[in-house]
Design a protein around this motif. Sequence first.
Motif, mmCIF file in Angstrom:
data_model
loop_
_atom_site.group_PDB
_atom_site.id
_atom_site.type_symbol
_atom_site.label_atom_id
_atom_site.label_comp_id
_atom_site.label_asym_id
_atom_site.label_seq_id
_atom_site.Cartn_x
_atom_site.Cartn_y
_atom_site.Cartn_z
ATOM 1 N N HIS A 1 0.931 -1.022 0.183
ATOM 2 C CA HIS A 1 -0.426 0.034 -0.132
ATOM 3 C C HIS A 1 0.985 1.335 0.002
ATOM 4 N N THR A 2 0.743 2.288 -0.513
ATOM 5 C CA THR A 2 1.431 3.317 -0.926
ATOM 6 C C THR A 2 0.402 4.679 0.274
ATOM 7 N N LYS A 3 1.243 5.119 1.092
ATOM 8 C CA LYS A 3 0.612 6.607 1.867
ATOM 9 C C LYS A 3 -0.579 6.603 1.485
ATOM 10 N N GLY A 4 -0.898 7.212 0.185
ATOM 11 C CA GLY A 4 -2.426 8.017 0.029
ATOM 12 C C GLY A 4 -3.086 6.510 0.330
ATOM 13 N N ILE B 1 -2.678 3.949 2.337
ATOM 14 C CA ILE B 1 -3.479 3.829 3.433
ATOM 15 C C ILE B 1 -4.385 4.459 4.056
ATOM 16 N N PHE B 2 -3.942 6.456 4.092
ATOM 17 C CA PHE B 2 -4.585 7.652 4.455
ATOM 18 C C PHE B 2 -6.255 7.133 3.839
ATOM 19 N N SER C 1 1.480 -0.018 7.376
ATOM 20 C CA SER C 1 3.131 0.137 7.357
ATOM 21 C C SER C 1 2.904 0.376 6.006
ATOM 22 N N GLY C 2 2.196 -0.370 5.340
ATOM 23 C CA GLY C 2 1.987 -0.475 3.766
ATOM 24 C C GLY C 2 2.945 -1.589 3.602
#
Lengths: 247, 110, 732, 250
Positions: free
Chosen positions: A9-12, A14-15, A221-222
């Motif tokens: 998963h990218t940070k985006g 996850i957000f 964590s991604g």
Amino acid sequence: MNKRMILRHTKGGIFIHWFNAACWFILLFTGLGLIQNPQLQPLGQWYPNALRAVFGGGGLLIIHLAVAVTWLLVWLVFIIANWSSHVVPFLAQVFTLKPGRDMEWMIKKNLQMTLGYKAMAFFMKPLGLGAKIPDQEYYNAGQKVAAQVMLLGALVLAVTGAIMLRGKYFMTAPLADIAWVQWAITIHYIAAGVTFGILLVHIFMAAIAKEERPAFWSMFSGEVPEEYARHHHKLWYDEVAIKTSDQ
Amino acid sequence: MLKRSAAMVLALIIVFSGLGMALALEADGNSRKGKYLFRKSCRGCHAEGQQAKDMSPVDMTQAQWKQLFSDYKKLPCYDKWGNVPEKDVKDIYSYLYGHAKDSPSPAKCK
Amino acid sequence: MTSSLDQKISRRGFFKLTGAATAAAALGGSDSALKPGAAQAGTRLKPGFESKYTVCDMCFNKCSAIARVVDGKVQKLDPNPKFLKSRGMLCAKGNAGVRQQYDPDRLKYPLLRVGARGEGKWKRLGWDEALDLAAEKMKAIGEKYTRCGFMFMAGADMQSTFIHRFAKAYGSYNTLSHESQCLIAGTRAFLDTFGEVPIPDMLYAKYCLMMGANRFEALVTPDSIDMMTAMKQGMKLVVMDPRYTKTAAKAHEYYPIKPHSDMAVMLAIAHVLIKEGLYDREFVAEKTYGLEQLAKHVEPYTPEWAATESEVPAEVIVKIARELGAAKPAAMIYPGRRSSNYRDSTQVRRAFAIVNALLGNWDRPGGLTAARMVGLGGGVPLEEPFYENNPADRVDAGRATLMFPEEGSFKLARDAVLEANPYPVKGFFCYHSNPMQTVANRAKTARMFDQMEFVMVMDVAMSDTAWMADLVLPSQYYLERLDPCSAQQGSSACACVVMRDPVVKPMFEAKPVFWVMRQLANRLELGEHFNFSVEEFRNAQLKDLPGALEALQKDGVYYNPSKLYGVYEGRIYKTKSQKIELFNQRYADMGLDPMPVYRKPAQPEADQFRLVVGRNAVVTQSSSTSNSLLMEFQPTNHLWINPAAAKGLGIEDGDWVKVASPAGKQWIQAKVTDMTRPDTVYMETGFGVLSPQLAAHGRGACIAQVLVDDFDQISGNMAMHETFVTVSKEAA
Amino acid sequence: MANQKLAMVIDAPTCLDCKGCLAACKVANNVPDGKWRNWIKGADPERRASSPVVFQPGNCMQCDKPTCVEACPTGATYKNQADGTVVINRTLCIGCGQCLAACPYGARFKNTDLGVADKCDFCAERRKFGLEPACVSTCPTKSRKFGDLNDANSEVAKLLKANRAVRVANEQTRTDPNIYYLGEPGPTNWTVQARMPEAFDFWRRLADPVVKAVVGLSGLGVLAMLGKQLAMPKDAPPADGGAHEEAGHE
């Protein structure tokens, strides 16, 4: 120990997942609290009464509307920003179901999850199928179906919600529009119910089911362990592995 | 109050009216000018707080005004009139007569 | 500055304020003692709202009201429960006053005409410029044509007295009011019968025959309200009207009388009363003059004869006469108010007055009561100057037999102006009145304006009359004004005084007419006549009424208790015979009919209808038809036409029709209804607005355009119902 | 403190159809153009044979069994226990209009300025300041009387005790209204029929059970999974797991 991690998963991503989760949580609980009618309230009158005691009647609706609008706007921004990088591939993937493989997976996995491998194997035998659960892509068939329903549900909720919002703040036409609003409420309720049903399963799988624990952590964590990826999403893992070995 | 003052005026007329030449006054003077002259010539005395009783056309009937003016020179206050020309008297009379209490258009409160 | 209730109203204070007046208890529950209510969320009346007394100006009734003010804005007008004349009510129009105050159509600053008259091209002026110009014109016209060459008109407004004062100081006899459009025939008739104009004691009447009045729609306080209370107490109401009004709908009996035959019915009632000895013998013998003549006079006016004239059955007339006789003296023929109907309206109303006299209801409970003076002074005295070169009298003098010199006759003055006979009138100032909308024969009014050298109109909005002006001045609305006191009377309800203090700050550049008059007076060297403030004028009015000002500030109204019945005991009647004149001596002397003589009235031809006009409870002629709230009740007017007549003309409900008379034509939508007689069509007043700067523009038709300007031969009252029209389904 | 039962007693035969109550209400409550919180039935009469004609003033009847409350999904409309009025909480109202159709008297309308249902509330705001409802205080003939029926000394209670009074209710829907008419009440027809909106009925009858079933089934599935997880902690694929490379699995 081979603890090589693979980026899932990218940070985006996850957000937006947690943002979405938070919104839905609030929307579900305020929305349920808005139903204050003994004929309609699934939980009983104690629930809206209790909520109103805390937030006040009007506060409940204001929170619901504010969160809903924020939710919609953030999603719109996210979708536009990630249109080609994430959204299109995501849609392409979740809406591609291979009947044979995915159907088989659905049956086998559900049986396995609820009854165990043995039972699953037992039931599969007469069908001439082995106990092997078919390999899956980035998303397994269950996730795909869930995503489809959630997507559709979210869309319906957003549209009916918008109609209701319009009903409250912009309505000028008399009864024709009012009928629209009335149906919007009913459909909103159905959509919320169905998505909630799926959500239950999703939450169980992610947060409670032991075997999916790495996926749960990856939503922070991604990354997922290589081992987990290979086990649960073989086809995706292979793809990633090839890519990485290419390097 | 007005009623009493009118009655007193009447009483005075009866007492003082002699057999002097009755002036055949016709109410065909300029009543609008009469109103002005009435104020100039009469209201100096006939007004609230002045030496004589407050006076207005509606204090009397047309018949009473007619009688009063039939021999106005005999009025007790005539000596105070100064030199009011007959034409002016006629105008004043026209005003008072024309707006008497039983007239077709009684004067509104002063 | 006195401002009546300028404090924040605490709950307790409010209770005190609205505590019901004692006499209200007698009225069967106009008790407005306030009931405590549960607190609930709301946004409209914020805590700390102020309550201030005002006097409604939506019609002539001058009802005391309480303005609820929040942040300097009027939110709501409520009735003043202590104001007995209105019986503590506020009608739809009164409630709509808030909308008038904040009407987007309001005039904002002085405007000078720059295009052709009525073209609607204006230039904004400053007040100084405007007043300089007006003064200059007044001076020039006064010098050129004498001061009577400038005519003044003022409507029923609490500051109208200042226009009359100004006219007197300036030197013009030519002042007009709305009254010759309205009520002077009735006034004439009762004055010439009783020596004064009575006030009906409706509350205690037991029987009322109403003709030529529509008291449940054309609201007059307290009569309209008392009539209902009286009915509840058992009064019988009989209505005769060519139109099925709401008064007719609420009546016990209704007869669609043929228009212009009221006198016939009245004479027949007199006939029955005398013949059957049902009149009040003692009263008539003692207090009236001319029974013998009357008896002889009404001998031929039998009910059977009247039935053929009026289409009211003879037995009904007999029955009504007998019922009147049985209920006397608390039985009345309602005197009515607007009597601008026929060429002989004074005589028609004389017939009403005579029957009332026969019933002996004068000066007695449930009958006609004498005026009760509250004792309000005339304010600062005016030392009226005299201008030697002025003509002898008004321009309309002598055109009708017995005109009121203060009121004149708009119709006759207009004729005189158009003929420039006996002298030219070239200047016109109109305040708070709208003759272009209300006076029969609009074309003539427009011609009168055309021949004027200077027309100045002061109003709150661009009325049709303002539209014709050279100079338009923005007037303050009543909620903004400090006004002199006004005396009010209403039978048992009151002899009282009301006054107006500002409730809100004036908007735009609007000014009170007093200020304008004073400014003009200063510019014309007449300043000495306006050397006072409105407060000083008011104090002078109240000088003989100790405690009045305090009462006005505390309760919004001051009462001066006085005797209501038996006022004439030991007093003479102010008539020539000093009695109530059944036979009018003066009329005889002047060659008029001393008793009403019925002359067969002209009737519409086969293809014609008689046009009658009127109003209802939500329309005050043209002054309220642009009100956004009242407009919802009545967005336009219609031509009421009977189904039988409509069928013959191929007219269906809602069709546009042309209404034409010798005076003019209008297009209007038909309302096909059996609420009007087949020979009579009806239109409401106040529509067909010319001025595009009013919201009512483009709605309905204007009565003034089609009404023929006949007049009552005795009083000079306009006679509007002498109009015969053709109606055709014809596109504009 | 005893609860109130606010009510109106209307003497319809004394109504003149002057529209004073309509205008007063409109101004007092900021009611938008074209909408009214109160009415006069039988107004603007065609010519009638029977006389006198009765005009019948009315407004929301603050029913004891309000069908509008039943139809409201959010509880924005409710019966105020303190004073007996039926109240609309504007912030909670979502403007769905179900209550409009559910009122058998047509007393409700959509306030297009605010986007919510609206109706007479006996001038709750004015009452807060000790003022009577606007229609009551402005009425020329005082046809409308207002007060607390639970207070035996109130005018309305006394009137009801001393007079025969009727309620002009809609026959099809029993709501127990709190407006009483003295004497001859005038028109009895109701142009409106109370009905629950289709969408509302669909929700109540079909959508609700279906949703409950869906959620229930999901719940059951999850419960089963949970049960399995607890009951068979060591569930592993059979040995012939084939493609599953179990080696690395914990």
